[in-house]
Design a protein around this motif. Sequence first.
Motif, short mmCIF file in Angstrom:
data_model
loop_
_atom_site.label_atom_id
_atom_site.label_comp_id
_atom_site.label_asym_id
_atom_site.label_seq_id
_atom_site.Cartn_x
_atom_site.Cartn_y
_atom_site.Cartn_z
N ASP A 198 0.85 -1.19 0.00
CA ASP A 198 0.00 0.00 0.00
C ASP A 198 0.89 1.24 0.00
N PRO A 199 0.69 2.18 -0.94
CA PRO A 199 1.54 3.38 -1.01
C PRO A 199 1.60 4.18 0.29
N VAL A 200 0.55 4.12 1.09
CA VAL A 200 0.56 4.84 2.36
C VAL A 200 1.66 4.30 3.28
N LEU A 201 2.05 3.04 3.08
CA LEU A 201 3.06 2.41 3.93
C LEU A 201 4.48 2.52 3.36
N HIS A 202 4.66 3.31 2.31
CA HIS A 202 6.00 3.51 1.76
C HIS A 202 6.79 4.42 2.70
N VAL A 203 7.58 3.82 3.54
CA VAL A 203 8.40 4.58 4.50
C VAL A 203 9.87 4.27 4.24
N PRO A 204 10.76 5.20 4.59
CA PRO A 204 12.19 4.95 4.33
C PRO A 204 12.77 3.90 5.27
N ARG A 205 13.92 3.37 4.86
CA ARG A 205 14.66 2.48 5.74
C ARG A 205 15.05 3.24 7.02
N ARG A 206 15.41 2.49 8.04
CA ARG A 206 15.91 3.11 9.27
C ARG A 206 17.21 3.86 8.98
N GLU A 207 17.44 4.95 9.68
CA GLU A 207 18.68 5.70 9.49
C GLU A 207 19.88 4.88 9.93
N SER A 208 19.70 4.07 10.97
CA SER A 208 20.78 3.22 11.47
C SER A 208 20.34 1.76 11.42
N PRO A 209 20.92 0.96 10.54
CA PRO A 209 20.52 -0.45 10.45
C PRO A 209 20.83 -1.22 11.74
N ARG A 210 20.05 -2.25 11.98
CA ARG A 210 20.32 -3.15 13.10
C ARG A 210 21.44 -4.11 12.71
N THR A 211 22.23 -4.50 13.69
CA THR A 211 23.30 -5.46 13.39
C THR A 211 22.77 -6.88 13.26
N GLY B 175 18.20 -2.90 7.69
CA GLY B 175 17.70 -1.57 8.02
C GLY B 175 16.23 -1.37 7.70
N TRP B 176 15.50 -2.47 7.39
CA TRP B 176 14.08 -2.32 7.07
C TRP B 176 13.29 -2.15 8.36
N ARG B 177 12.08 -1.59 8.24
CA ARG B 177 11.20 -1.38 9.39
C ARG B 177 10.44 -2.67 9.71
N LEU B 178 10.55 -3.12 10.94
CA LEU B 178 9.98 -4.40 11.34
C LEU B 178 8.55 -4.22 11.83
N LEU B 179 7.61 -4.88 11.12
CA LEU B 179 6.19 -4.81 11.49
C LEU B 179 5.74 -5.98 12.33
N GLY B 180 6.40 -7.13 12.18
CA GLY B 180 5.95 -8.32 12.88
C GLY B 180 6.88 -9.48 12.64
N ARG B 181 6.33 -10.70 12.87
CA ARG B 181 7.15 -11.91 12.72
C ARG B 181 6.29 -13.06 12.23
N TYR C 116 8.74 -1.68 -0.96
CA TYR C 116 8.82 -3.14 -0.86
C TYR C 116 8.42 -3.66 0.51
N ALA C 117 7.92 -4.89 0.53
CA ALA C 117 7.74 -5.67 1.74
C ALA C 117 8.64 -6.90 1.62
N ALA C 118 8.96 -7.51 2.76
CA ALA C 118 9.83 -8.68 2.74
C ALA C 118 9.73 -9.42 4.06
N VAL C 119 10.31 -10.63 4.05
CA VAL C 119 10.50 -11.41 5.27
C VAL C 119 11.98 -11.80 5.31
N TYR C 120 12.63 -11.53 6.43
CA TYR C 120 14.03 -11.95 6.58
C TYR C 120 14.08 -13.47 6.73
N PRO C 121 14.74 -14.19 5.78
CA PRO C 121 14.76 -15.64 5.86
C PRO C 121 15.72 -16.19 6.91
N SER C 122 16.70 -15.39 7.28
CA SER C 122 17.68 -15.82 8.28
C SER C 122 18.11 -14.61 9.10
N ARG C 123 18.74 -14.86 10.23
CA ARG C 123 19.25 -13.77 11.07
C ARG C 123 20.34 -13.03 10.30
N SER C 124 20.20 -11.72 10.20
CA SER C 124 21.18 -10.94 9.43
C SER C 124 21.07 -9.47 9.80
#
Length: 200
Positions: A131-144, A168-174, A157-165
Amino acid sequence: MRVLRAGDAALLVETDDLASAHRLDAALRDARPAGVVDVVPGERTVLVVAEPGTDMDRLAGALPALPSPEDAEAGAEPVEIPVVYDGADLEEVAELTGLSADEVARRHSDAWYTVAYLGFSPGFGYLTGLDPVLHVPRRESPRTAVPAGSVAIAGRYAAVYPSRSPGGWRLLGRTAAVLWDVERDPPSLLRPGTRVRFVR
């Protein structure tokens, strides 16, 4: 379609749009020309890798003539990914968009997504359809370290992290869905052109 040389044994095909790239990828999977050893689709490109010594001019001429399916994933069941919306950035995304956290989750789960391409790490699909309303920038500081199964958004874009890594994307859930499993055939749950639904 524009076909460019990419070194001695590869061609980069530039297509007009995402759907054309997916159709060419599907056509190459269905009827792989002689000498082709790998096909790597992108959002609007397809890299065609051939065996050394392959007649690249002949291969380039054959690509536009491949029978192309109308829909690369026609008839395929969508992949449903169950999500618990309790991500570390859910409230921040709500603030950035002017929505409630519940509305962010609703809009994210109401959309239909298509896997544009895979990249970043094995099984990581870049999903279009957010949804275009949810187009937000990456975090300024990525997580390690972002946990495997984290459901995230960044830009369009939306995505799911397949492995621990790192990420800098915004985490909505799991999700408990396994996106990459070397014991599975194919290992990746997603592939270019796959339709995806997130289920609350």
